[in-house]
Design an enzyme around this catalytic site. Structure first.
Site, PDB file in Angstrom:
ATOM      1  NE  ARG A  83      -4.190   1.603   2.184  1.00  0.00           N
ATOM      2  CZ  ARG A  83      -4.668   2.705   2.630  1.00  0.00           C
ATOM      3  NH1 ARG A  83      -3.557   3.071   3.722  1.00  0.00           N
ATOM      4  NH2 ARG A  83      -5.470   3.704   2.517  1.00  0.00           N
ATOM      5  CB  ILE A 104      -5.649   6.239  -0.807  1.00  0.00           C
ATOM      6  CG1 ILE A 104      -5.485   4.752  -0.888  1.00  0.00           C
ATOM      7  CG2 ILE A 104      -4.916   6.742   0.496  1.00  0.00           C
ATOM      8  CD1 ILE A 104      -4.153   4.076  -1.066  1.00  0.00           C
ATOM      9  CB  SER A 105     -10.994   4.385   0.634  1.00  0.00           C
ATOM     10  OG  SER A 105     -11.678   5.149  -0.203  1.00  0.00           O
ATOM     11  CD  GLN A 106     -11.977   4.287   6.924  1.00  0.00           C
ATOM     12  OE1 GLN A 106     -12.014   5.766   7.078  1.00  0.00           O
ATOM     13  NE2 GLN A 106     -12.500   3.726   7.726  1.00  0.00           N
ATOM     14  N   PRO A 107      -8.358   1.501   4.474  1.00  0.00           N
ATOM     15  CG  PRO A 107      -6.043   0.790   5.114  1.00  0.00           C
ATOM     16  CD  PRO A 107      -7.199   1.740   5.358  1.00  0.00           C
TER      17      PRO A 107
END
Length: 174
Positions: free
Chosen positions: A24, A50-53
């Site tokens: 990531r 970037i979206s949270q995992p």
């Protein structure tokens, strides 16, 4: 890398495995690499994140991928979700409206030898008619309503995952 808590509620072990295999840190700016595995959205430039995992894992699980699907992704961003989809589906078509993100994501995925992704620069809400119908469609940015052109490009038994609602307010995954 990821703390196990981010996978709370994720029952698809393959998603957890694949997320662990994708670096990531390659999808975030160099100055934020130490934060790449925290469960936070991170800025990636051009006013985008970037979206949270945990959200990436959850939205991917909702797609119910078996490995044979043709997936349309709206909002490539830095390409992290794209990389995940590429390892879980047969073919991915991804559309990004921001040219800088489009170029960087393409370069990052090619560097990871991911070859089952086709990229398009443009508005995702128009879809990608020449490759329709799609088994799955995922939208990473929240439109106020589901774009009708995309619904027409989804197979009858297909599945679409989209956060719907006004920006800067609570959105609902549909």
């Amino acid at each position: 890398k990821f703390h196990k808590d981010i996978f709370y509620g994720i029952k698809d072990e393959k998603i957890i495995q694949v997320m662990g295999s994708i670096p990531r840190e390659l999808f975030v700016p160099d100055r934020l690499r130490d934060s790449a595995y925290l469960d936070n959205a991170l800025p990636i430039g051009f006013g985008q994140t970037i979206s949270q995992p945990s959200l990436v894992a959850y939205m991917t699980q909702l797609l119910k991928l078996t490995g044979d699907e043709k997936v349309l992704e709206i909002g490539t961003g830095s390409g992290y979700q794209t990389a995940l989809l590429a390892k879980l589906a047969k073919q991915v078509y991804t559309i990004e409206i921001v040219e800088g993100l489009y170029k960087k994501a393409k370069e990052t995925l090619r560097g990871l030898d991911i070859s089952n992704v086709e990229f398009k620069l443009g508005s995702g809400y128009q879809g990608w008619e020449e490759h329709a119908p799609f088994d799955r469609i995922i939208i990473t940015a929240a439109p106020p309503q589901i774009p009708s052109k995309l619904l027409k490009q989804l197979k009858d038994d297909g599945r679409m995952v989209v956060p719907v609602g006004p920006q800067h307010q609570t959105q609902v995954l549909k």
